[in-house]
Design an enzyme around this catalytic site. Sequence first.
Site: not given
Ligand SMILES: NC(=O)c1ccc[n+]([C@@H]2O[C@H](COP(=O)([O-])OP(=O)(O)OC[C@H]3O[C@@H](n4cnc5c(N)ncnc54)[C@H](OP(=O)(O)O)[C@@H]3O)[C@@H](O)[C@H]2O)c1
Length: 372
Positions: A123, A223
């Site tokens: 977002k 959002k």
């Molecule tokens: N979680 C939710 O409930 C939710 C709901 C709606 C939308 N979203 C959106 O979905 C997206 C992902 O959220 P998430 O909760 O899954 O985040 P997350 O758990 O922090 O996962 C992000 C992943 O991306 C990896 N990453 C970050 N920067 C990187 C880079 N430069 N190169 C390679 N890998 C990289 C991280 O690796 P490391 O762990 O090694 O840092 C981690 O595995 C975000 O935009 C978030 O706003 C999430």
Amino acid sequence: MPRDAAAVTIRARGPRVSRAPLRVALLGAGTVGREVARALIERGPELLASDGAPLQLAGIAVRDLDRARAAGLPGDLLTDGPAHLVASPDTDVVVELLGGDEPAHTLIAAALSAGKAVVTANKHVIAHHGAELEAIARRTGAALRFEAAVGGGIPVLGPLATDLAANRVTAVRGIVNGTTNYILTAMTEEGRPYASVLADAQAAGYAEADPTGDVEGHDAVNKLVILARLAFGAWLDPTDVATLAADGPGRGSRGITGIDPEDIARARSRNAVIKLLAEATRSDGSHPADIAASVLPREVPADSPFGRTSGVLNRIEIEAVPVGTVAFSGPGAGGPATSSAVLGDLVAVARELGSTWAGLPPATTSAAVGSR
Ligand SMILES: NC(=O)c1ccc[n+]([C@@H]2O[C@H](COP(=O)([O-])OP(=O)(O)OC[C@H]3O[C@@H](n4cnc5c(N)ncnc54)[C@H](OP(=O)(O)O)[C@@H]3O)[C@@H](O)[C@H]2O)c1
């Protein structure tokens, strides 16, 4: 057109079989990415639409390869080079689930510029760079889909762009941030102060170590900007969304940071509860200047649908003519729920359904208003 000709056209659009698989590059294997990877690996055939290409996971970019292997992701698909994966001739569609501004923004722009479809839940990137990315997608014809960016697993952007396309939307309002709603619900039900509930929410994983983006309302602003794009045809500048409470609950503060037990008690004495409401209304036109947008704590009747939206649930209401008010509610976050929206978008890409804005015209921007 003669009836017979129409019938022939419809039959000619029957299911396409034996299409080449759509090779999916997944960027990020965190909370959401892990669920998407698992679904593609374990339930790939279930996700095959009768009129779409099969989906094939072609690569997964992560930062820490060892950790990803230990988490059970297939080693032969892993890379720590997301830019190479995006540029690879073996990638047809990019699923961006890294989060944050960079490198996500540049990677999405690169994929779209190369004519590759992008699905994202980001977002922040869509709210801050949406106008630029929409322009690239329209120029190259690549699809950009971002249903998961608002309301997690709740389908709301697609319905706005398609099923409600014949309406004139006059207002969108919603509880769109689960973390703040969880904190406000606990403050209301347990009579505890903000700081203590926030600390518990962090310990339970409902709030991040740095909760600023949620509690000051920035996540909800992002959002709302995205909802306004689909509802009103304009990309708002996130800084144009009011977040500082001038009066009422939490006055003088942003988001829910200034809500105190007195605000909660005052609301209760009026049979109300406090919710962080994201709201955008429009007057006549479809330019950002015609839209009033805010993310502010508001008192709502305790027995109203918004008042009863507790914990991490989200609820979004759309007011439109001629339909009236329609509402969407459900799980606004979490890996499994959010993967539902990401995977739905992937199936839509496989079916060549285009971008999230579907047949809506190109959006206006604040810059366009300045030059009017
Ligand atoms: N979680 C939710 O409930 C939710 C709901 C709606 C939308 N979203 C959106 O979905 C997206 C992902 O959220 P998430 O909760 O899954 O985040 P997350 O758990 O922090 O996962 C992000 C992943 O991306 C990896 N990453 C970050 N920067 C990187 C880079 N430069 N190169 C390679 N890998 C990289 C991280 O690796 P490391 O762990 O090694 O840092 C981690 O595995 C975000 O935009 C978030 O706003 C999430």
